[in-house]
Design an enzyme around this catalytic site. Structure first.
Site, PDB file in Angstrom:
ATOM      1  N   ARG A 195     -78.444 131.529 -21.590  1.00 58.11           N
ATOM      2  CA  ARG A 195     -78.098 131.861 -22.973  1.00 58.11           C
ATOM      3  C   ARG A 195     -76.605 131.748 -23.286  1.00 58.11           C
ATOM      4  NH1 ARG A 195     -81.805 136.817 -24.995  1.00 58.11           N
ATOM      5  NH2 ARG A 195     -81.395 135.903 -27.014  1.00 58.11           N
ATOM      6  N   PRO A 196     -76.093 130.536 -23.343  1.00 58.43           N
ATOM      7  CA  PRO A 196     -74.666 130.365 -23.651  1.00 58.43           C
ATOM      8  C   PRO A 196     -74.345 130.699 -25.115  1.00 58.43           C
ATOM      9  CG  PRO A 196     -75.776 128.250 -23.603  1.00 58.43           C
ATOM     10  CD  PRO A 196     -76.794 129.265 -23.209  1.00 58.43           C
ATOM     11  N   CYS A 239     -78.236 136.765 -18.717  1.00 59.22           N
ATOM     12  CA  CYS A 239     -79.293 137.516 -19.370  1.00 59.22           C
ATOM     13  C   CYS A 239     -80.587 137.236 -18.641  1.00 59.22           C
ATOM     14  CB  CYS A 239     -79.409 137.068 -20.819  1.00 59.22           C
ATOM     15  SG  CYS A 239     -80.830 137.741 -21.640  1.00 59.22           S
ATOM     16  N   ARG A 241     -76.672 141.363 -26.349  1.00 54.50           N
ATOM     17  CA  ARG A 241     -76.060 140.065 -26.642  1.00 54.50           C
ATOM     18  C   ARG A 241     -75.710 139.887 -28.121  1.00 54.50           C
ATOM     19  NH1 ARG A 241     -76.133 135.358 -24.324  1.00 54.50           N
ATOM     20  NH2 ARG A 241     -76.513 134.454 -26.367  1.00 54.50           N
ATOM     21  N   ARG A 270     -85.886 149.239 -27.294  1.00 53.58           N
ATOM     22  CA  ARG A 270     -84.922 148.342 -27.945  1.00 53.58           C
ATOM     23  C   ARG A 270     -85.540 147.689 -29.184  1.00 53.58           C
ATOM     24  NH1 ARG A 270     -83.531 143.732 -24.678  1.00 53.58           N
ATOM     25  NH2 ARG A 270     -82.585 143.221 -26.661  1.00 53.58           N
ATOM     26  N   ILE A 325     -87.905 127.193 -25.612  1.00 54.11           N
ATOM     27  CA  ILE A 325     -86.619 127.736 -26.095  1.00 54.11           C
ATOM     28  C   ILE A 325     -85.766 128.263 -24.942  1.00 54.11           C
ATOM     29  CG2 ILE A 325     -85.495 129.389 -27.664  1.00 54.11           C
ATOM     30  CD1 ILE A 325     -87.190 127.471 -29.238  1.00 54.11           C
ATOM     31  N   ASP A 327     -90.421 134.841 -29.127  1.00 54.42           N
ATOM     32  CA  ASP A 327     -90.527 136.302 -28.996  1.00 54.42           C
ATOM     33  C   ASP A 327     -91.981 136.795 -29.053  1.00 54.42           C
ATOM     34  OD1 ASP A 327     -87.825 136.466 -28.698  1.00 54.42           O
ATOM     35  OD2 ASP A 327     -87.403 137.307 -30.669  1.00 54.42           O
ATOM     36  N   LYS A 332     -85.731 144.131 -36.594  1.00 50.86           N
ATOM     37  CA  LYS A 332     -84.526 144.329 -35.764  1.00 50.86           C
ATOM     38  C   LYS A 332     -83.598 143.120 -35.846  1.00 50.86           C
ATOM     39  CE  LYS A 332     -84.801 143.460 -31.177  1.00 50.86           C
ATOM     40  NZ  LYS A 332     -83.764 142.529 -30.716  1.00 50.86           N
ATOM     41  N   ASN A 333     -84.161 141.921 -35.722  1.00 49.19           N
ATOM     42  CA  ASN A 333     -83.312 140.731 -35.666  1.00 49.19           C
ATOM     43  C   ASN A 333     -82.723 140.349 -37.022  1.00 49.19           C
ATOM     44  OD1 ASN A 333     -83.648 140.573 -32.965  1.00 49.19           O
ATOM     45  ND2 ASN A 333     -84.986 138.771 -32.971  1.00 49.19           N
ATOM     46  N   ASP A 339     -71.724 128.762 -26.556  1.00 55.17           N
ATOM     47  CA  ASP A 339     -70.782 127.678 -26.835  1.00 55.17           C
ATOM     48  C   ASP A 339     -70.837 127.212 -28.290  1.00 55.17           C
ATOM     49  OD1 ASP A 339     -73.403 126.858 -25.948  1.00 55.17           O
ATOM     50  OD2 ASP A 339     -72.721 124.789 -26.072  1.00 55.17           O
ATOM     51  N   LEU A 340     -72.017 127.277 -28.916  1.00 58.82           N
ATOM     52  CA  LEU A 340     -72.126 126.777 -30.295  1.00 58.82           C
ATOM     53  C   LEU A 340     -71.441 127.709 -31.289  1.00 58.82           C
ATOM     54  CD1 LEU A 340     -75.809 125.531 -30.080  1.00 58.82           C
ATOM     55  CD2 LEU A 340     -73.730 124.136 -30.095  1.00 58.82           C
TER      56      LEU A 340
HETATM   57  C1  UD1 Z   1     -82.329 134.995 -31.341  1.00 59.29           C
HETATM   58  C2  UD1 Z   1     -83.118 136.292 -31.339  1.00 59.29           C
HETATM   59  C3  UD1 Z   1     -84.040 136.348 -30.128  1.00 59.29           C
HETATM   60  C4  UD1 Z   1     -84.926 135.090 -30.070  1.00 59.29           C
HETATM   61  C5  UD1 Z   1     -84.080 133.822 -30.180  1.00 59.29           C
HETATM   62  C6  UD1 Z   1     -84.920 132.558 -30.306  1.00 59.29           C
HETATM   63  C7  UD1 Z   1     -81.639 137.821 -32.495  1.00 59.29           C
HETATM   64  C8  UD1 Z   1     -80.741 138.990 -32.409  1.00 59.29           C
HETATM   65  N1  UD1 Z   1     -82.187 137.400 -31.339  1.00 59.29           N
HETATM   66  O1  UD1 Z   1     -81.529 134.996 -30.164  1.00 59.29           O
HETATM   67  O2  UD1 Z   1     -84.847 137.520 -30.219  1.00 59.29           O
HETATM   68  O3  UD1 Z   1     -85.632 135.071 -28.864  1.00 59.29           O
HETATM   69  O4  UD1 Z   1     -83.226 133.875 -31.334  1.00 59.29           O
HETATM   70  O5  UD1 Z   1     -85.767 132.642 -31.396  1.00 59.29           O
HETATM   71  O6  UD1 Z   1     -81.900 137.299 -33.557  1.00 59.29           O
HETATM   72  N2  UD1 Z   1     -77.982 128.074 -27.281  1.00 59.29           N
HETATM   73  C9  UD1 Z   1     -76.968 127.288 -26.788  1.00 59.29           C
HETATM   74  N3  UD1 Z   1     -75.684 127.573 -27.194  1.00 59.29           N
HETATM   75  C10 UD1 Z   1     -75.391 128.584 -28.066  1.00 59.29           C
HETATM   76  C11 UD1 Z   1     -76.453 129.371 -28.549  1.00 59.29           C
HETATM   77  C12 UD1 Z   1     -77.742 129.089 -28.142  1.00 59.29           C
HETATM   78  O7  UD1 Z   1     -77.194 126.373 -26.003  1.00 59.29           O
HETATM   79  O8  UD1 Z   1     -74.211 128.783 -28.386  1.00 59.29           O
HETATM   80  C13 UD1 Z   1     -79.390 127.796 -26.852  1.00 59.29           C
HETATM   81  C14 UD1 Z   1     -80.012 128.974 -26.074  1.00 59.29           C
HETATM   82  O9  UD1 Z   1     -79.694 128.903 -24.719  1.00 59.29           O
HETATM   83  C15 UD1 Z   1     -81.477 128.766 -26.338  1.00 59.29           C
HETATM   84  C16 UD1 Z   1     -81.502 128.203 -27.758  1.00 59.29           C
HETATM   85  O10 UD1 Z   1     -80.186 127.723 -28.015  1.00 59.29           O
HETATM   86  O11 UD1 Z   1     -82.023 127.813 -25.452  1.00 59.29           O
HETATM   87  C17 UD1 Z   1     -81.874 129.196 -28.838  1.00 59.29           C
HETATM   88  O12 UD1 Z   1     -81.088 130.366 -28.703  1.00 59.29           O
HETATM   89  P1  UD1 Z   1     -80.636 131.222 -29.974  1.00 59.29           P
HETATM   90  O13 UD1 Z   1     -81.432 130.823 -31.147  1.00 59.29           O
HETATM   91  O14 UD1 Z   1     -79.150 131.146 -30.078  1.00 59.29           O
HETATM   92  O15 UD1 Z   1     -81.030 132.675 -29.543  1.00 59.29           O
HETATM   93  P2  UD1 Z   1     -80.311 133.986 -30.014  1.00 59.29           P
HETATM   94  O16 UD1 Z   1     -79.702 133.745 -31.354  1.00 59.29           O
HETATM   95  O17 UD1 Z   1     -79.448 134.517 -28.924  1.00 59.29           O
END
Ligand code: UD1
Length: 421
Positions: free
Chosen positions: A123-124, A118, A94, A400, A330, A308, A22-23, A126-127
């Protein structure tokens, strides 16, 4: 509302064919926005998150054709008619934010609803935003939307992630594929789904190297073309069913399974009490002597232990001999399964981001529910080993991410059925 009923206590033996990841599928689907040609994705898992992404792409004007028998979905974004991803579609999932990078790269603008809070932490994104700004996009936030603009196109740049982000890396890799010049993504995510995405983009004509390492280099190209790509197997599904084998002291062959996709998970599970045997067609998981032992686990970005799989591993530890310390590094607030497991007789104490699990001789079936996908499946696993009947509510979470869950488990001897009320 559907429920799943499980009568626990069966030893699982048999074969489970793994679905496509899925991911990996979700970002791969978004790449169709980068070309006017057709993109064919094979080994598509038919899940509700995939339907949500199809709905979103269709809303943007992408033509989508699904062939369920060959598990292939074809996308054509030639007639794109909108660059807005509206709230009612984004709030469902998301990962909808994955259309942001491709839309702004190819169509010069994007309006994507902010995903909002969420269940597993704040789960921001910003990056994703900072990375696109580094590539020259002008970004404004307003009315709950991200408005991104790059009328002259994006420009390659170096961008360093302060935190490793999977979808953040994917969004920027897709955007940079069509930017002018070179982009380097530093402290990039290394997940197998990132590598799969890079392979597909390269097949479409992109020039990406370094995927699978923490620095990804992308030489922007002017145009991408159509391609046919096969989605890699789902490593989270693989880990989940490996735990089903371990917890029931069984023996399951995971068809298409590849131990290289679970480099931290497999040794820990072996330490706990199973043996993995890789063959050309898949991965066998067998209980060694009908016992599981407590092991300590810390979630980390790939190649570390996947967040996960944390909830499922905790379920395994509930009936293992000894104690286990599970640390979630995480996401904050990813222990929602703990109170439900405790209602089934587990002995778990949470201290901040760590949970101490003391193994108990058995769990007892109960009506339970969870508020996210992986927490829900951890309760199904608990039901497989619990004494008596377990009723798992809110089955839509499972739909899902787990294709044919009941059938796959039933084929290995589980007593599990879906009830419709
Ligand atoms: C993806 C996976 C999800 C998995 C997660 C971590 C998909 C569709 N989803 O989610 O199943 O649980 O990776 O392996 O692939 N963060 C920031 N700013 C940002 C983005 C992320 O601070 O802009 C932080 C998040 O809050 C979190 C960490 O980075 O603490 C990792 O999140 P991220 O890898 O971005 O998760 P997703 O890509 O949403």
């Amino acid at each position: 509302m559907h429920k799943i009923r499980i009568q626990g206590g069966k030893t699982l033996k048999g074969t489970i064919p793994l679905s496509g990841a899925k991911n990996a599928a979700l970002p791969l689907m978004a790449t169709c926005l980068l070309t006017d040609d057709a993109l064919h994705l094979q080994n598509m898992p038919f899940l509700s998150d995939i339907s949500s992404m199809i709905d979103l792409l269709a809303q943007l004007g992408v033509e989508v054709h699904s062939d369920t028998s060959s598990k292939t979905v074809t996308f054509n974004a030639k007639g794109l008619s909108s660059t807005t991803a509206p709230y009612d579609l984004v709030r469902k999932m998301r990962a909808s934010v994955l259309v942001l990078g491709p839309l702004v790269a190819r169509h010069g603008e994007a309006h994507v609803s902010l995903p909002g809070g969420c269940a597993i932490g704040t789960r921001p994104i910003d990056l994703h935003i900072k990375g696109l700004q580094a590539l020259g996009a002008e970004i404004e936030l307003g009315e709950g939307y991200i408005h991104a603009k790059a009328s002259q196109g994006l420009k390659g740049a170096d961008f360093t992630f302060s935190v490793v982000s999977v979808t953040g890396t994917e969004n920027l890799m897709m955007a940079a594929a069509l930017a002018k010049g070179q982009t380097r993504l530093i402290n990039a995510a290394r997940e197998p789904e990132i590598v799969d995405l890079a392979h597909c983009l390269n097949g479409m004509g992109a020039k990406i190297s370094g995927m699978g390492t923490d620095t990804i280099t992308i030489e922007g190209v002017e145009k991408l073309h159509g391609y046919t790509h096969r989605i890699l197997p789902d490593r989270i599904e693989m880990g989940t069913y490996a735990i089903a084998a371990a917890i029931t002291h069984g023996d399951i062959f995971l068809e298409y399974g590849d131990v290289n996709l679970i480099p931290s998970f497999a040794p820990l599970l072996e330490q706990s009490g199973v043996k993995f045997t890789q063959s050309e067609t898949g991965l066998r998981v067998k209980s060694v002597n009908g016992k599981n032992h407590g092991v300590d686990i810390m979630t980390e970005p790939f190649p570390g232990f996947a967040t996960d799989l944390q909830a499922q591993a905790m379920t395994l530890m509930c009936t293992a001999e000894g104690a286990s310390m599970i640390t979630e590094s995480i996401f904050e607030n990813r222990f929602m399964h703990v109170p439900e497991l405790c209602r089934m007789g587990a002995n778990i104490t949470v201290h901040g981001s760590s949970a101490l699990v003391r193994g108990v001789p058995h769990l007892i079936g109960a009506p339970v529910m969870a508020t996210d996908l992986r927490a829900s499946v951890s309760l199904v696993l608990a039901g497989l080993v619990a004494q008596g009947e377990t009723l798992v509510n809110r089955v839509y979470h499972l739909d899902r991410g787990y294709e044919g869950l009941e059938e796959k488990l039933r084929n290995c001897g589980a007593e599990i059925e879906r009830l419709q009320e």
